[in-house]
Enzyme design. Structure first.
Site: not given
Length: 306
Positions: A134, A137-138
């Site tokens: 993701c 997300c990261d």
């Protein structure tokens, strides 16, 4: 046979939120979760985009906070796996588990997805230590660094474009000689200078000891190998919804995600879906929580109508 107002399948953010709302409404609840509560966030090292945590929070810490919110309520936890759901009509469902069968007036399916992996040696070990599924997300963990991304569909190109705004370099690896993504995305990729398309190639080896330090790729036409100096690898080769146990009459998308309306209701009265298992565009902790709250509200109204 145990009987409940609601059986929640899955203990991730969607499932825990649904449980909270249903318990507050006075419903009897059983949560079926074969692992620890938390779902996908247990494998996420750090979450920076969840409201209320401006400095970020570790995935397992957020899971613990959500689970702690339920401690003042009485509900049943079943550490089993769901084998099948038998829908017998509105308010009548049998949930068949490993060791028993339970009854439920409503069923909340919050089982999530399993991200497809590349199948490389030590891939599970490096997840959270350089490998992510993701970008939203990261990506910030790799700001100013070089990363690789694998995939050729819309998600791979969209996420690579997002990555390009944050990292120094993106190597976009695809096994074919052309992407499957929409043409407009392919044109955008061509005009982004820090994205290098590595076509007709596959990732073959993860390099590093405790953290990812590089990725070896093989060019399929001639077998030539190349070592990419990257600290991150983003895998965008799809996800598999965990829906093998749902009733045959439940409407699924072609990719077997559960189809719902905006109130999280399915085509079967009294069966709801929330979180990543649902057919939708954005799969995030925040959207899973919203889905869970909405599904629980819909279920409460349904229970009141019985």
């Amino acid at each position: 046979m145990q009987s409940f107002d609601s059986v929640i399948i899955g203990g991730g953010p969607a499932g825990m939120t649904a449980a909270l709302y249903l318990l507050r409404s006075g419903a009897s609840v059983a949560m079926v979760e074969r692992l620890a509560p938390g779902g996908q966030i247990l494998t996420t090292e750090w979450i920076e985009n969840y409201p209320g945590h401006p400095k970020g929070v570790k995935g397992y810490e957020l899971a613990d906070l959500m689970a702690d919110h339920l401690k003042d309520f009485s509900y049943t936890t079943l550490r089993q796996e769901v084998r099948s759901i038998e829908h017998q009509g509105p308010g009548r469902n049998l949930v068949h588990l490993d060791e028993e069968t339970i009854q439920a007036k409503v069923v909340m399916i919050c089982s999530g997805v399993a991200w497809k992996h590349l199948g490389l040696e030590r891939e599970d070990y490096f997840t959270g230590r350089g490998i992510s599924y993701c970008a939203l997300c990261d990506a910030n963990f790799f700001r100013g660094q070089a990363v690789a991304a694998v995939g050729g569909g819309n998600t791979a190109l969209e996420e690579s474009i997002y990555l390009s705004k944050i990292v120094a370099k993106v190597y976009l690896i695809h096994r074919r000689d052309a992407f499957r993504a929409d043409k407009i995305l392919q044109e955008r990729i061509k005009n982004i200078p820090n994205i290098e398309c590595v076509m007709q190639s596959v990732a073959t080896e993860l390099v590093g000891d405790t953290e990812l330090k590089g990725l070896r790729v093989t060019h399929l036409p001639d077998g030539a190998q190349r070592l990419l100096d990257v600290s991150g690898l983003f895998v965008f080769v799809g996800s598999t919804p965990l829906t093998s146990f749902v009733p045959e009459t439940l409407t699924l998308s072609p990719a077997r995600f559960i189809v719902t309306d905006q109130e999280m209701t399915t085509n079967l009265p009294g069966i709801y879906a929330a979180g990543d298992v649902r057919d939708k565009l954005c799969r995030q902790v925040a959207t899973a929580v919203g889905d869970g709250a909405t599904a629980a509200h819909s279920a409460s109204l349904f229970l009141d109508s019985l």
